[in-house]
Design a protein around this motif. Structure first.
Motif, short mmCIF file in Angstrom:
data_model
loop_
_atom_site.label_atom_id
_atom_site.label_comp_id
_atom_site.label_asym_id
_atom_site.label_seq_id
_atom_site.Cartn_x
_atom_site.Cartn_y
_atom_site.Cartn_z
N SER A 140 52.84 32.74 45.47
CA SER A 140 51.56 31.94 45.15
C SER A 140 51.80 31.58 43.52
O SER A 140 52.71 31.79 43.10
CB SER A 140 50.46 33.04 44.94
N ASN A 141 51.01 30.69 43.07
CA ASN A 141 51.12 30.38 41.84
C ASN A 141 51.23 31.56 40.72
O ASN A 141 52.35 31.45 39.90
CB ASN A 141 49.90 29.26 41.44
N THR A 142 50.51 32.58 41.08
CA THR A 142 50.61 33.58 40.24
C THR A 142 51.74 34.30 40.59
O THR A 142 52.36 34.79 39.52
CB THR A 142 49.37 34.60 40.34
N GLY A 143 52.29 34.50 41.52
CA GLY A 143 53.46 35.20 41.95
C GLY A 143 54.70 34.47 41.23
O GLY A 143 55.53 35.36 40.91
N ASP A 173 42.08 35.38 41.88
CA ASP A 173 43.32 35.66 42.53
C ASP A 173 44.32 36.62 41.91
O ASP A 173 44.84 37.22 42.87
CB ASP A 173 44.16 34.03 42.12
N ALA A 174 44.14 37.09 40.70
CA ALA A 174 44.51 38.20 40.12
C ALA A 174 44.21 39.29 40.69
O ALA A 174 45.23 40.35 41.25
CB ALA A 174 44.61 38.23 38.64
N ASN A 175 42.94 39.41 41.09
CA ASN A 175 42.53 40.47 41.62
C ASN A 175 42.86 40.91 43.16
O ASN A 175 43.15 41.86 43.54
CB ASN A 175 40.94 40.87 41.39
N THR A 176 42.74 39.75 43.83
CA THR A 176 43.18 39.82 45.25
C THR A 176 44.61 40.12 45.44
O THR A 176 44.75 40.72 46.37
CB THR A 176 42.94 38.14 45.78
N ILE A 177 45.54 39.59 44.72
CA ILE A 177 46.94 39.87 44.58
C ILE A 177 47.03 41.40 44.28
O ILE A 177 47.94 41.81 45.14
CB ILE A 177 47.81 38.98 43.63
N ASP A 205 40.40 37.71 28.87
CA ASP A 205 40.01 38.73 29.94
C ASP A 205 40.74 38.21 31.19
O ASP A 205 41.38 39.31 31.77
CB ASP A 205 38.35 38.60 30.39
N ASP A 206 41.08 36.85 31.55
CA ASP A 206 41.86 36.80 32.42
C ASP A 206 43.27 37.10 32.43
O ASP A 206 43.62 37.35 33.46
CB ASP A 206 41.91 35.00 32.86
N THR A 207 43.63 37.13 31.45
CA THR A 207 45.12 37.34 31.20
C THR A 207 45.43 38.96 31.22
O THR A 207 46.44 39.16 31.95
CB THR A 207 45.40 37.15 29.58
N LEU A 208 44.33 39.63 30.90
CA LEU A 208 44.46 41.14 30.98
C LEU A 208 44.12 41.51 32.64
O LEU A 208 45.01 42.55 32.97
CB LEU A 208 43.36 41.89 30.27
N TRP A 209 43.61 40.74 33.28
CA TRP A 209 43.30 40.96 34.87
C TRP A 209 44.91 40.75 35.39
O TRP A 209 45.34 41.15 36.38
CB TRP A 209 42.54 40.10 35.47
N LEU A 210 45.67 39.85 34.94
CA LEU A 210 46.71 39.12 35.26
C LEU A 210 48.00 40.47 35.13
O LEU A 210 48.57 40.54 35.88
CB LEU A 210 47.24 38.11 34.90
#
Length: 304
Positions: free
Chosen positions: A87-90, A62-66, A110-115
Motif C-alpha cells: 500500500s502507499n503506507t507500506g 489507513d495506518a490503524n487498519t494496517i 497525531d497522524d505521524t504518531l499513528w504511523l
C-alpha cells in the motif's frame, strides 16, 4: 468504513503485547474469526490496490487498519493481508525516507504518531517470519523524530504541537507522544525515549486537560493554557491509559496504573449508553463518519 471500528475492536482481543512484540495473548476463536471476516470485507469492498489506500479513509485510519490487519496476521499465523505492505503506507515505510514522510504527513503530528504504531506492527509481523524489518523500524524512528522535534516550552510550558502550524496543543497528540515514547523505550532500550515519556507525562499531568470528571477534553486554550472544555473524545481516554501503562512498565511505577484506571472507569461509566460507547457526534446528520471511529481506539489501545 464502520467495519474499520469493528475490526479494531475484534483485533484488540488478541492484540500482541507491545512490551514483547511476538508474545501472543490468549486467543478467542470466535473473535479471531470475526476479525478475519471483517478484514476480508474491508479488503474486498474498500481497499483500492491500484491507488494503494482504503476508499473513504484517511492517513490515520489507513495506518490503524494496517496495524490491525498485521496484528490479525500475527495472531492467526497467516499472511492473508500482507498485500498491505505494498500500500502507499507500506511502500513509504520500506523507503524509510524522512523527506517522503515529511511530505506525506503534511505537518500533522497525531497522524505521524499513528504511523509510528503501524510501522512497528509491520516490523513485528516481518520479524515473526524471520524477515528483515529494518526499513520499517527506521521509518518508525524517522516519524517519531519529526514529532519529538515539535516539543515546545514557549506556549503553555511544554508539550508537542498538534501540527507544525503551531496553533494548538491537544490531548491526542501528546497522549500518543507519551505512548510512543514509553513504548519506544521498551522496544529499543534507548534512554532518549524514556526521557521524552517522563517529560511528556510530567507536563501533561499538570495541564488540567483531564477534567473534574476524570476525562480528557480535546486540548488547551492557546491564550490561557487552560482546559478548553471542548469535546471529550473516547479515544483520548484510551490512549492516555496505554501511555501510562507503558511508562509504568518502563519505570516500575505502578501508581501510574491507578491514574489510568481513573480515566478508564470514568470513560466506561460516563461515555456509554446501554453498555455501548457513544461519541457526542454519533447521531449527527452529516460530517461525523470519521469521528465515529474514535471509540474503537478506546478499546484497542486499552488492551496494552
Amino acid at each position: 468504513m464502520r467495519l474499520f471500528t469493528v475490526l479494531t475492536l475484534a483485533s484488540s482481543i488478541f492484540n500482541v503485547s507491545n512490551a514483547s512484540p511476538i508474545e501472543k495473548r490468549a486467543q478467542c476463536a470466535s473473535q479471531l474469526s470475526l476479525a478475519a471476516s471483517i478484514a476480508n470485507r474491508l479488503m474486498s469492498n474498500w481497499y483500492n490496490p491500484i491507488l494503494g489506500y482504503f476508499n473513504s479513509g484517511s492517513l490515520w485510519t489507513d495506518a490503524n487498519t494496517i496495524e490491525d490487519t498485521h496484528n490479525l496476521m500475527l495472531a492467526a499465523g497467516t499472511d492473508t493481508y500482507s498485500v498491505l505492505d505494498s500500500s502507499n503506507t507500506g511502500i513509504e515505510g520500506s523507503l524509510a525516507s524522512t523527506t517522503v514522510w515529511t511530505i506525506q504527513v503534511d505537518g500533522s503530528n497525531d497522524d505521524t504518531l499513528w504511523l509510528v504504531l503501524a510501522m512497528w506492527k509491520i516490523a513485528d509481523y516481518l520479524q515473526a517470519r524471520g524477515k528483515d524489518a529494518s526499513s520499517y523500524l527506521e521509518s518508525a524512528s524517522e516519524l517519531y523524530s519529526l514529532v519529538a522535534a515539535q516539543w515546545d516550552t514557549t506556549n503553555c510550558g511544554g508539550g508537542v504541537w498538534w501540527s507544525t502550524a503551531k496553533t494548538y496543543k491537544n490531548a491526542i497528540t501528546n497522549e500518543l507522544f507519551l505512548y510512543t515514547s514509553a513504548d519506544g523505550y521498551l522496544r529499543t532500550g534507548q534512554a532518549s525515549y524514556l526521557a521524552n515519556a517522563q517529560k511528556e507525562w510530567a507536563w501533561l499531568n499538570k495541564t488540567g486537560m483531564r477534567n473534574s470528571q476524570g476525562l480528557y477534553n480535546d486540548g488547551l486554550d492557546f491564550t490561557t493554557c487552560a482546559n478548553n472544555g471542548q469535546t471529550i473524545w473516547t479515544y483520548n481516554q484510551g490512549v492516555i491509559a496505554s501511555g501510562l501503562a507503558a511508562l509504568s512498565v518502563a519505570t516500575g511505577d505502578k501508581s501510574l496504573l491507578d491514574v489510568a484506571e481513573v480515566t478508564l472507569d470514568a470513560a466506561f461509566g460516563q461515555l456509554t449508553q446501554g453498555g455501548i460507547l457513544k461519541e457526542s457526534c454519533d447521531n449527527a446528520a452529516s460530517g461525523a463518519l470519521e469521528l465515529t471511529k474514535y471509540k474503537s481506539h478506546l478499546i484497542d489501545i486499552s488492551f496494552y
